[in-house]
Design a protein around this motif. Structure first.
Motif, PDB file in Angstrom:
ATOM      1  N   LYS A 164       2.533  11.809 -10.468  1.00 27.16           N
ATOM      2  CA  LYS A 164       1.917  13.138 -10.569  1.00 27.16           C
ATOM      3  C   LYS A 164       2.935  14.268 -10.442  1.00 27.16           C
ATOM      4  N   GLY A 165       4.226  13.905 -10.433  1.00 27.25           N
ATOM      5  CA  GLY A 165       5.245  14.955 -10.462  1.00 27.25           C
ATOM      6  C   GLY A 165       6.129  15.065  -9.243  1.00 27.25           C
ATOM      7  N   ALA A 166       5.906  14.254  -8.210  1.00 30.59           N
ATOM      8  CA  ALA A 166       6.769  14.294  -7.035  1.00 30.59           C
ATOM      9  C   ALA A 166       8.173  13.800  -7.398  1.00 30.59           C
ATOM     10  N   ARG A 167       9.167  14.235  -6.631  1.00 34.26           N
ATOM     11  CA  ARG A 167      10.544  13.791  -6.836  1.00 34.26           C
ATOM     12  C   ARG A 167      10.985  12.906  -5.675  1.00 34.26           C
ATOM     13  N   LEU A 168      11.620  11.791  -6.023  1.00 37.51           N
ATOM     14  CA  LEU A 168      12.142  10.859  -5.033  1.00 37.51           C
ATOM     15  C   LEU A 168      13.584  11.245  -4.710  1.00 37.51           C
ATOM     16  N   LEU A 169      13.850  11.563  -3.446  1.00 36.00           N
ATOM     17  CA  LEU A 169      15.190  11.952  -3.024  1.00 36.00           C
ATOM     18  C   LEU A 169      15.996  10.770  -2.497  1.00 36.00           C
ATOM     19  N   VAL A 222      -5.329  19.574   6.155  1.00 34.69           N
ATOM     20  CA  VAL A 222      -5.689  18.159   6.077  1.00 34.69           C
ATOM     21  C   VAL A 222      -6.762  17.903   7.122  1.00 34.69           C
ATOM     22  N   ASN A 223      -7.440  16.778   7.012  1.00 37.05           N
ATOM     23  CA  ASN A 223      -8.506  16.453   7.948  1.00 37.05           C
ATOM     24  C   ASN A 223      -7.964  15.707   9.173  1.00 37.05           C
ATOM     25  N   TYR A 224      -6.823  16.119   9.658  1.00 35.04           N
ATOM     26  CA  TYR A 224      -6.245  15.534  10.866  1.00 35.04           C
ATOM     27  C   TYR A 224      -5.679  16.652  11.719  1.00 35.04           C
ATOM     28  N   GLY A 225      -5.541  16.377  13.013  1.00 39.15           N
ATOM     29  CA  GLY A 225      -4.951  17.359  13.909  1.00 39.15           C
ATOM     30  C   GLY A 225      -4.581  16.734  15.241  1.00 39.15           C
ATOM     31  N   LEU A 226      -3.638  15.793  15.209  1.00 44.00           N
ATOM     32  CA  LEU A 226      -3.228  15.127  16.442  1.00 44.00           C
ATOM     33  C   LEU A 226      -2.087  15.899  17.107  1.00 44.00           C
ATOM     34  N   GLN A 227      -0.903  15.822  16.531  1.00 40.32           N
ATOM     35  CA  GLN A 227       0.219  16.605  17.060  1.00 40.32           C
ATOM     36  C   GLN A 227       1.030  17.196  15.913  1.00 40.32           C
ATOM     37  N   ALA A 228       1.804  18.224  16.250  1.00 40.27           N
ATOM     38  CA  ALA A 228       2.670  18.878  15.277  1.00 40.27           C
ATOM     39  C   ALA A 228       3.922  19.331  16.000  1.00 40.27           C
ATOM     40  N   GLY A 229       4.904  19.793  15.228  1.00 40.24           N
ATOM     41  CA  GLY A 229       6.127  20.320  15.805  1.00 40.24           C
ATOM     42  C   GLY A 229       6.550  21.591  15.097  1.00 40.24           C
ATOM     43  N   ILE A 230       7.339  22.407  15.782  1.00 37.93           N
ATOM     44  CA  ILE A 230       7.930  23.580  15.148  1.00 37.93           C
ATOM     45  C   ILE A 230       9.311  23.810  15.748  1.00 37.93           C
ATOM     46  N   PHE A 231      10.273  24.084  14.879  1.00 34.58           N
ATOM     47  CA  PHE A 231      11.630  24.402  15.307  1.00 34.58           C
ATOM     48  C   PHE A 231      11.886  25.882  15.053  1.00 34.58           C
ATOM     49  N   THR A 232      12.142  26.629  16.126  1.00 35.14           N
ATOM     50  CA  THR A 232      12.420  28.058  16.029  1.00 35.14           C
ATOM     51  C   THR A 232      13.037  28.537  17.330  1.00 35.14           C
ATOM     52  N   LYS A 233      13.811  29.622  17.251  1.00 31.09           N
ATOM     53  CA  LYS A 233      14.342  30.282  18.442  1.00 31.09           C
ATOM     54  C   LYS A 233      13.552  31.541  18.771  1.00 31.09           C
ATOM     55  N   GLY A 267      -2.889  17.289  -4.009  1.00 30.35           N
ATOM     56  CA  GLY A 267      -4.008  16.374  -4.166  1.00 30.35           C
ATOM     57  C   GLY A 267      -3.656  14.909  -4.048  1.00 30.35           C
ATOM     58  N   CYS A 268      -2.397  14.571  -3.906  1.00 29.32           N
ATOM     59  CA  CYS A 268      -1.989  13.167  -3.807  1.00 29.32           C
ATOM     60  C   CYS A 268      -2.494  12.547  -2.501  1.00 29.32           C
ATOM     61  N   ARG A 292       0.835  -1.211   0.000  1.00 32.02           N
ATOM     62  CA  ARG A 292       0.000   0.000   0.000  1.00 32.02           C
ATOM     63  C   ARG A 292       0.866   1.255   0.000  1.00 32.02           C
ATOM     64  N   VAL A 293       1.862   1.301   0.880  1.00 35.87           N
ATOM     65  CA  VAL A 293       2.765   2.450   0.927  1.00 35.87           C
ATOM     66  C   VAL A 293       3.451   2.636  -0.420  1.00 35.87           C
ATOM     67  N   GLU A 294       3.907   1.550  -1.003  1.00 31.94           N
ATOM     68  CA  GLU A 294       4.559   1.610  -2.313  1.00 31.94           C
ATOM     69  C   GLU A 294       3.629   2.217  -3.362  1.00 31.94           C
ATOM     70  N   SER A 295       2.351   1.840  -3.315  1.00 32.55           N
ATOM     71  CA  SER A 295       1.396   2.355  -4.300  1.00 32.55           C
ATOM     72  C   SER A 295       1.144   3.847  -4.107  1.00 32.55           C
ATOM     73  N   TRP A 296       1.110   4.316  -2.856  1.00 31.98           N
ATOM     74  CA  TRP A 296       0.910   5.742  -2.600  1.00 31.98           C
ATOM     75  C   TRP A 296       2.114   6.553  -3.089  1.00 31.98           C
ATOM     76  N   VAL A 297       3.307   6.026  -2.859  1.00 32.97           N
ATOM     77  CA  VAL A 297       4.509   6.708  -3.346  1.00 32.97           C
ATOM     78  C   VAL A 297       4.516   6.743  -4.868  1.00 32.97           C
ATOM     79  N   ASP A 298       4.175   5.623  -5.492  1.00 30.29           N
ATOM     80  CA  ASP A 298       4.146   5.561  -6.960  1.00 30.29           C
ATOM     81  C   ASP A 298       3.137   6.549  -7.537  1.00 30.29           C
ATOM     82  N   GLU A 299       1.991   6.700  -6.861  1.00 31.79           N
ATOM     83  CA  GLU A 299       0.998   7.666  -7.320  1.00 31.79           C
ATOM     84  C   GLU A 299       1.566   9.075  -7.284  1.00 31.79           C
ATOM     85  N   ALA A 300       2.232   9.422  -6.188  1.00 33.53           N
ATOM     86  CA  ALA A 300       2.813  10.758  -6.067  1.00 33.53           C
ATOM     87  C   ALA A 300       3.879  10.993  -7.132  1.00 33.53           C
TER      88      ALA A 300
END
Length: 474
Positions: free
Chosen positions: A338-343, A395-406, A364-365, A327-335
């Motif tokens: 549609k123009g995503a770049r694999l690093l 996105v339709n989620y909001g559990l946790q997030a992070g931010i790096f700043t001084k 939209g991916c 499943r993960v492989e298929s989501w990456v392949d879809e992206a």
């Protein structure tokens, strides 16, 4: 399986497989709907027994269970690592957290307090005094996931026992052994048998009888959004506590310590093979630092060691099964289509999927909108913090997030405007201690876990008012 204090076998069983090599570790009973109904009937009496247990007895049981796990911690860790995706080092960390969780439960059991109520605030009630206290709701149903097969079960069982409830656990079919070991610890700790059941088997067979039964007064579910919505529609008039995952964002501003941000977000993206509800999925980097961050992130990802879960040197093992890796492989392949770049990454071998970094992923991916629950992270350059916050919330989620700043002002801007249940400053989204409130908004769920807050969910307030023979007068 463990039903009302008794170990019960069945002729029909389910094999528990090691996702690394598909070897059979053990087998557990394939319980039927009738077995679940029997567990619920036993729990009715268990709820009465649990409610009558003095607080000091609950505390003692919880502390003895924690000590039992401490005394057998390597057995617990190897079970977690064998049946699931965690490396042995990650599994040991989970065992340590489980011990802490149960000890916190013991402490919080003594803090289930009420308050006095000034009834004379209402004209005509000058002759009344009273208070409220919290009482256990009765039977709690707990449906638990595979990714933290011991500690996430403890986060439901421990607060239920601390607050005087009976609880029935339906563990993930892929990882039931850790939940059964938790039951073993409580049996050794002297918990009255009727209070706890761990019923193994298919969710399709056991789910509906458990969540729809009128005697079950609360459903505590950790899992996917679609399943959570289905449970909410079926459960009826009862309490729901749901942690339904996320698509967690992290913001890296140009004033941040880039090396610290890279180290934290690489770990946050790929620990437990990315199968982590608060794992880092999207990273928004101010454009002035994007190239530097991207280069360091890819370099650090390439050093991530994939292999045998039981080797001390391994950083990441397989996903829970090959189907999820596909499943993960298929989501990456879809992206990519549609123009995503694999690093880096993008390779699958059986249930193993390599740590993967993408950029230029169209909004939209599927992988940009849904929870990947795998070792994939998306990098985006942004103009400023305002753009980063806007995209983080998109996105339709909001559990946790992070931010790096001084910059404390920018940190507080994120605190105010990011639509999440928790924001980690100078940490990735993948930071949690077991005593804090844990839960999200939007599609990430309802209610809060974390011991104190789970106990609040598992109890109800009862008001007591005394009408006196005389009124207080001036």
């Amino acid at each position: 399986m463990f039903i009302a204090g008794k170990w019960i076998g069945k002729e029909k069983t389910i094999d528990v497989l090691n996702p690394q090599d598909h070897s059979v570790i053990s087998s557990v009973p394939a319980a039927t709907a009738e077995d679940m109904l029997f567990a619920i009937e036993e729990a009715k009496n268990g709820a009465k027994v649990a409610a009558a247990m003095p607080v000091h007895v609950r505390m003692a049981v919880l502390n003895r269970a924690a000590q039992y796990i401490e005394d057998h911690k390597e057995k617990y860790a190897r079970t977690i690592a064998s049946e699931g995706s965690k490396t042995i080092r990650e599994a040991r960390s989970e065992v340590k957290r489980c011990i802490q969780t149960l000890k916190i439960c013991a402490e919080e059991a003594r803090r289930i307090n009420g308050e006095t109520i000034p009834f004379d605030q209402s004209e005509g009630s000058e002759d009344r005094v009273g208070y409220y206290y919290r009482f256990p709701i009765g039977i709690v149903a707990a449906i638990t996931p595979f990714n933290d097969p011991l500690n996430l079960v403890a986060h439901k069982v421990g607060p239920a026992i601390a607050s005087g409830n009976a609880i029935i656990v339906k563990p993930a079919t892929a990882t039931p052994l850790s939940a059964l070991l938790l039951a073993e610890a409580f049996e050794a700790a002297g918990l009255p048998g009727e209070i706890l059941s761990v019923v193994t088997g298919s969710g399709h067979e056991l789910g509906d009888p458990l969540v729809t039964h009128p005697a079950v007064r609360m459903v505590s579910f950790t899992g996917g959004l679609e399943t959570g919505e289905a449970i909410a529609h079926k459960a009826g008039l009862k309490k729901l506590s749901m942690e339904l995952g996320s698509n967690s964002p992290v913001i890296v501003l140009k004033d941040a310590d880039i090396n610290q941000a890279v180290e934290s977000t690489v770990s946050g993206a790929f620990c437990a093979a990315g199968q982590n509800c608060i794992g880092v999925q999207r990273i928004y980097i101010e454009k002035e630092k994007f190239e530097e961050f991207q280069s360091l992130f890819v370099e650090r990802t390439k050093r991530y060691r994939i292999g045998d879960k039981l080797k001390e040197s391994t950083d990441m093992g397989p996903m829970i099964n090959e189907r999820e890796a596909v499943r993960v492989e298929s989501w990456v392949d879809e992206a990519l289509s549609k123009g995503a770049r694999l690093l880096v990454g993008g390779e699958r071998k059986g249930a193993f999927y390599s740590p993967t970094v993408l950029t230029d992923v169209p909004a939209g991916c599927t992988i940009a909108q849904q929870e990947i629950f795998g070792p994939v992270v998306l990098l985006y350059p942004v103009a400023d913090i305002h753009s980063a916050i806007e995209q983080s919330n998109h996105v339709n989620y909001g559990l946790q997030a992070g931010i790096f700043t001084k910059n404390i002002d920018k940190a507080f801007e994120a605190i105010e405007k990011m639509n999440v249940g928790g924001l980690m400053i100078n940490d990735s989204s993948d930071y949690r201690i077991d005593g804090m409130p844990f839960g999200g908004v939007k599609g990430s769920g309802l209610g809060r876990e974390g011991v104190k807050f789970a106990i609040q969910e598992m109890t109800e307030p009862k008001v007591v008012s005394f009408k006196l023979a005389h009124k207080r007068t001036i």
